[in-house]
Design a protein around this motif. Structure first.
Motif, PDB file in Angstrom:
ATOM      1  N   GLU A 127       0.850  -1.190   0.000  1.00 50.25           N
ATOM      2  CA  GLU A 127       0.000   0.000   0.000  1.00 50.25           C
ATOM      3  C   GLU A 127       0.887   1.241   0.000  1.00 50.25           C
ATOM      4  OE1 GLU A 127      -4.109   0.558   2.053  1.00 50.25           O
ATOM      5  OE2 GLU A 127      -2.631   1.388   3.449  1.00 50.25           O
ATOM      6  N   ASP A 128       0.534   2.199  -0.835  1.00 48.88           N
ATOM      7  CA  ASP A 128       1.353   3.396  -0.976  1.00 48.88           C
ATOM      8  C   ASP A 128       0.442   4.615  -1.022  1.00 48.88           C
ATOM      9  OD1 ASP A 128       3.565   4.932  -1.218  1.00 48.88           O
ATOM     10  OD2 ASP A 128       4.219   4.148  -3.156  1.00 48.88           O
ATOM     11  N   VAL A 129       0.974   5.756  -0.596  1.00 50.45           N
ATOM     12  CA  VAL A 129       0.248   7.027  -0.670  1.00 50.45           C
ATOM     13  C   VAL A 129       0.901   7.873  -1.755  1.00 50.45           C
ATOM     14  CG1 VAL A 129      -0.414   9.135   0.545  1.00 50.45           C
ATOM     15  CG2 VAL A 129      -0.378   6.947   1.763  1.00 50.45           C
ATOM     16  N   VAL A 130       0.084   8.314  -2.707  1.00 47.71           N
ATOM     17  CA  VAL A 130       0.589   9.073  -3.848  1.00 47.71           C
ATOM     18  C   VAL A 130      -0.063  10.448  -3.870  1.00 47.71           C
ATOM     19  CG1 VAL A 130       0.799   9.143  -6.363  1.00 47.71           C
ATOM     20  CG2 VAL A 130       0.947   6.959  -5.162  1.00 47.71           C
ATOM     21  N   SER A 131       0.725  11.472  -4.153  1.00 47.82           N
ATOM     22  CA  SER A 131       0.214  12.835  -4.272  1.00 47.82           C
ATOM     23  C   SER A 131      -0.187  13.112  -5.717  1.00 47.82           C
ATOM     24  CB  SER A 131       1.274  13.851  -3.827  1.00 47.82           C
ATOM     25  OG  SER A 131       1.553  13.713  -2.447  1.00 47.82           O
ATOM     26  N   ILE A 132      -1.394  13.620  -5.888  1.00 44.40           N
ATOM     27  CA  ILE A 132      -1.915  13.953  -7.214  1.00 44.40           C
ATOM     28  C   ILE A 132      -2.011  15.469  -7.325  1.00 44.40           C
ATOM     29  CG2 ILE A 132      -3.787  13.630  -8.864  1.00 44.40           C
ATOM     30  CD1 ILE A 132      -2.427  11.057  -8.089  1.00 44.40           C
ATOM     31  N   ASN A 133      -1.430  16.042  -8.346  1.00 48.85           N
ATOM     32  CA  ASN A 133      -1.547  17.476  -8.582  1.00 48.85           C
ATOM     33  C   ASN A 133      -2.787  17.727  -9.438  1.00 48.85           C
ATOM     34  OD1 ASN A 133      -1.025  20.209  -8.713  1.00 48.85           O
ATOM     35  ND2 ASN A 133       0.351  20.021 -10.464  1.00 48.85           N
ATOM     36  N   LEU A 134      -3.837  18.238  -8.813  1.00 49.85           N
ATOM     37  CA  LEU A 134      -5.122  18.419  -9.485  1.00 49.85           C
ATOM     38  C   LEU A 134      -5.180  19.804 -10.125  1.00 49.85           C
ATOM     39  CD1 LEU A 134      -7.852  16.872  -9.794  1.00 49.85           C
ATOM     40  CD2 LEU A 134      -8.688  18.234  -7.880  1.00 49.85           C
ATOM     41  N   PRO A 135      -5.210  19.884 -11.460  1.00 50.48           N
ATOM     42  CA  PRO A 135      -5.300  21.199 -12.118  1.00 50.48           C
ATOM     43  C   PRO A 135      -6.669  21.844 -11.879  1.00 50.48           C
ATOM     44  CG  PRO A 135      -4.605  19.465 -13.647  1.00 50.48           C
ATOM     45  CD  PRO A 135      -5.136  18.786 -12.433  1.00 50.48           C
ATOM     46  N   LYS A 136      -6.712  23.159 -11.887  1.00 53.30           N
ATOM     47  CA  LYS A 136      -7.987  23.858 -11.759  1.00 53.30           C
ATOM     48  C   LYS A 136      -8.802  23.674 -13.037  1.00 53.30           C
ATOM     49  CE  LYS A 136      -6.253  27.515  -8.683  1.00 53.30           C
ATOM     50  NZ  LYS A 136      -6.084  28.972  -8.511  1.00 53.30           N
ATOM     51  N   GLY A 137     -10.113  23.500 -12.861  1.00 54.20           N
ATOM     52  CA  GLY A 137     -11.002  23.437 -14.013  1.00 54.20           C
ATOM     53  C   GLY A 137     -11.113  22.087 -14.676  1.00 54.20           C
ATOM     54  N   VAL A 138     -10.641  21.014 -14.033  1.00 56.96           N
ATOM     55  CA  VAL A 138     -10.736  19.694 -14.651  1.00 56.96           C
ATOM     56  C   VAL A 138     -12.198  19.289 -14.813  1.00 56.96           C
ATOM     57  CG1 VAL A 138      -8.494  18.874 -13.871  1.00 56.96           C
ATOM     58  CG2 VAL A 138     -10.483  18.583 -12.398  1.00 56.96           C
ATOM     59  N   ARG A 139     -12.431  18.364 -15.719  1.00 60.47           N
ATOM     60  CA  ARG A 139     -13.790  17.918 -16.012  1.00 60.47           C
ATOM     61  C   ARG A 139     -13.945  16.442 -15.694  1.00 60.47           C
ATOM     62  NH1 ARG A 139     -12.135  21.251 -20.093  1.00 60.47           N
ATOM     63  NH2 ARG A 139     -11.255  19.488 -21.214  1.00 60.47           N
ATOM     64  N   ASN A 140     -15.157  16.017 -15.636  1.00 61.88           N
ATOM     65  CA  ASN A 140     -15.458  14.609 -15.387  1.00 61.88           C
ATOM     66  C   ASN A 140     -14.859  13.742 -16.492  1.00 61.88           C
ATOM     67  OD1 ASN A 140     -17.002  12.473 -13.950  1.00 61.88           O
ATOM     68  ND2 ASN A 140     -18.049  12.303 -15.902  1.00 61.88           N
ATOM     69  N   GLY A 141     -14.167  12.672 -16.094  1.00 64.61           N
ATOM     70  CA  GLY A 141     -13.589  11.746 -17.057  1.00 64.61           C
ATOM     71  C   GLY A 141     -12.158  12.046 -17.439  1.00 64.61           C
ATOM     72  N   VAL A 142     -11.631  13.221 -17.063  1.00 65.48           N
ATOM     73  CA  VAL A 142     -10.239  13.554 -17.378  1.00 65.48           C
ATOM     74  C   VAL A 142      -9.309  12.561 -16.683  1.00 65.48           C
ATOM     75  CG1 VAL A 142      -8.407  15.246 -16.948  1.00 65.48           C
ATOM     76  CG2 VAL A 142     -10.614  16.001 -17.816  1.00 65.48           C
ATOM     77  N   GLN A 143      -8.249  12.135 -17.386  1.00 57.74           N
ATOM     78  CA  GLN A 143      -7.291  11.191 -16.820  1.00 57.74           C
ATOM     79  C   GLN A 143      -5.961  11.890 -16.578  1.00 57.74           C
ATOM     80  OE1 GLN A 143      -7.050   7.732 -19.370  1.00 57.74           O
ATOM     81  NE2 GLN A 143      -8.984   6.923 -18.636  1.00 57.74           N
ATOM     82  N   LEU A 144      -5.452  11.743 -15.365  1.00 62.50           N
ATOM     83  CA  LEU A 144      -4.150  12.293 -15.002  1.00 62.50           C
ATOM     84  C   LEU A 144      -3.155  11.150 -14.903  1.00 62.50           C
ATOM     85  CD1 LEU A 144      -5.235  14.775 -12.176  1.00 62.50           C
ATOM     86  CD2 LEU A 144      -5.015  15.221 -14.625  1.00 62.50           C
ATOM     87  N   ARG A 145      -1.966  11.343 -15.437  1.00 63.81           N
ATOM     88  CA  ARG A 145      -0.929  10.311 -15.413  1.00 63.81           C
ATOM     89  C   ARG A 145       0.193  10.722 -14.464  1.00 63.81           C
ATOM     90  NH1 ARG A 145       0.706   6.093 -18.859  1.00 63.81           N
ATOM     91  NH2 ARG A 145      -1.032   6.609 -20.258  1.00 63.81           N
ATOM     92  N   VAL A 146       0.490   9.836 -13.507  1.00 62.59           N
ATOM     93  CA  VAL A 146       1.590  10.062 -12.573  1.00 62.59           C
ATOM     94  C   VAL A 146       2.694   9.074 -12.919  1.00 62.59           C
ATOM     95  CG1 VAL A 146       2.266  10.238 -10.148  1.00 62.59           C
ATOM     96  CG2 VAL A 146      -0.093  10.726 -10.824  1.00 62.59           C
ATOM     97  N   GLY A 147       3.782   9.579 -13.472  1.00 60.83           N
ATOM     98  CA  GLY A 147       4.854   8.723 -13.951  1.00 60.83           C
ATOM     99  C   GLY A 147       5.549   7.953 -12.840  1.00 60.83           C
ATOM    100  N   GLY A 148       5.780   6.660 -13.089  1.00 60.71           N
ATOM    101  CA  GLY A 148       6.566   5.838 -12.175  1.00 60.71           C
ATOM    102  C   GLY A 148       5.850   5.371 -10.933  1.00 60.71           C
ATOM    103  N   LYS A 149       4.530   5.597 -10.848  1.00 58.88           N
ATOM    104  CA  LYS A 149       3.796   5.179  -9.654  1.00 58.88           C
ATOM    105  C   LYS A 149       2.874   3.992  -9.932  1.00 58.88           C
ATOM    106  CE  LYS A 149       5.498   8.001  -6.659  1.00 58.88           C
ATOM    107  NZ  LYS A 149       6.281   7.472  -5.510  1.00 58.88           N
TER     108      LYS A 149
END
Length: 375
Positions: A213-235
């Motif tokens: 189990e790991d805790v990962v920080s996600i940088n959430l951009p302002k104005g994102v919409r439903n269904g948008v996919q964010l990619r965190v490299g190496g996690k």
């Protein structure tokens, strides 16, 4: 029309055998499949260069080509007979050149071989869903999520695969009536990683991996919409072996509906209900919004259906093109039950001119308001 062989290799028609070989080596390095994985255009150029070299490196074939061009090989069968070469033909025919270029050994006795190279296997990607609120969308920022990913267990070690020598690929050249033929495939011992398990850490599987189990920080951009996919490299999941690289974490955003505000693009809609006395006498209203508290002043005689536009109080644009507006839709609440005294009041003023609908020219209809709002 087939390209000129001299043009393909970038040499003159008077080039020497050494110059032809040097030019082919250069093209082979540039367009080799190992350097251009999945690039079909590079693969075609690689095949063209090999076909050109196969003709021009042979004095007899070169002489025929110089005299008759491509027509010299029309209708001829076998390797170099004018057909487009395949990868197995190329590697089996020019094994000595590729061995010279890439440092591998090629056998003509039917023994298996491998080109020595460092294999970098990649772990699989992880996909998770993250629920976000309207406030998250407007403010953006860091979000922390818990995930479960495959990692190498402490105490696990690996060693070079004895079957493929660390290349992850096993190739075999055999002599046939058509000449030397080559087949290449994934090493059946290491599964293409180039390494095998030497010692296994506590609780690990057959590849030396455990789930953590790991805790990962996600940088959430302002104005994102439903269904948008964010990619965190190496996690994502790690790959077995010491040369592997982890996959990525792909976070799909799920926008939660808000109890108070309805989002339409980058604009926010809010239904404000006021009483009849408030509409008649005017009032001040405090509204809790994702941007904080907002004070609204309603003039006496405010009509139901009035739309108040608050500039830049909506959702920031994901691409940085400003911020949407907040649209306050005013609704006058008509009581459904009245006591005797209240009924008498309205009966008394039922026909009074002040209570009769009399919209002036400045009063816009609902459709006019909608038109103005989007024009």
């Amino acid at each position: 029309m087939k390209k000129d062989y001299y043009e393909i290799l970038g040499i003159s028609r008077t080039a020497t055998a050494a110059e032809i070989k040097k030019a082919y080596r250069k093209k082979a390095i540039e367009y080799h499949p190992d350097k251009n994985p999945g690039d079909k255009a590079a693969e075609e150029k690689f095949k063209e260069a090999a076909e050109a070299y196969e003709i021009l490196s042979d004095p007899d074939k070169r002489a025929r080509y110089d005299q008759f061009g491509h027509d010299a090989f029309q209708g001829a069968g076998g390797f170099g007979g004018g057909h487009h070469m395949n990868m197995e033909d190329i590697f089996s025919q020019f094994g000595d050149i590729f061995g010279d270029i890439f440092g591998g050994g090629f056998s003509s006795q039917g023994r298996s071989y491998s080109r020595q190279s460092t294999v970098r296997s990649r772990g699989s990607d992880l996909r998770v869903k993250l629920k976000i609120t309207l406030e998250d969308i407007i403010k953006g920022g860091e979000k922390k999520i818990k995930i479960k990913r495959r990692v190498k267990a402490p105490g696990t070690s690996y060693t070079t695969c004895h079957q493929c020598g660390g290349s992850g690929r096993i190739s075999r050249i055999t002599n046939t009536i058509f000449g030397r033929m080559q087949t290449t495939g994934t090493c059946n011992v290491c599964g293409g990683t180039g390494q095998i398990l030497q010692s296994r850490g506590n609780g690990s599987d057959a590849q030396g991996m455990i789930t953590k189990e790991d805790v990962v920080s996600i940088n959430l951009p302002k104005g994102v919409r439903n269904g948008v996919q964010l990619r965190v490299g190496g996690k994502g999941n790690e790959a077995p072996g010491t040369n592997g690289i982890p996959g990525d974490l792909i976070v799909q955003l799920i926008e939660q509906s808000d109890d108070k505000f309805k989002r339409e693009g980058n604009n926010l809609h809010y239904d404000l209900y006021i009483s009849m006395p408030e509409a008649v006498l005017g009032t001040d209203k405090i509204i809790e919004t994702p941007h904080g508290k907002i004070k609204l002043h309603l003039e006496p005689g405010t009509q139901s259906g009035k739309i108040l536009r608050l500039k830049n109080k909506g959702v920031p644009d994901l691409d940085g093109y400003g911020t949407g507006d907040m649209l306050i839709n005013v609704n006058i609440w008509v009581p459904k039950k009245l006591d005797k005294e209240q009924k008498e009041f309205f009966k008394k003023h039922f026909n009074h001119p002040n209570f009769q609908p009399n919209p002036g020219k400045s009063e816009k209809s609902f459709f006019e308001k909608i038109h103005d709002m989007f024009s």
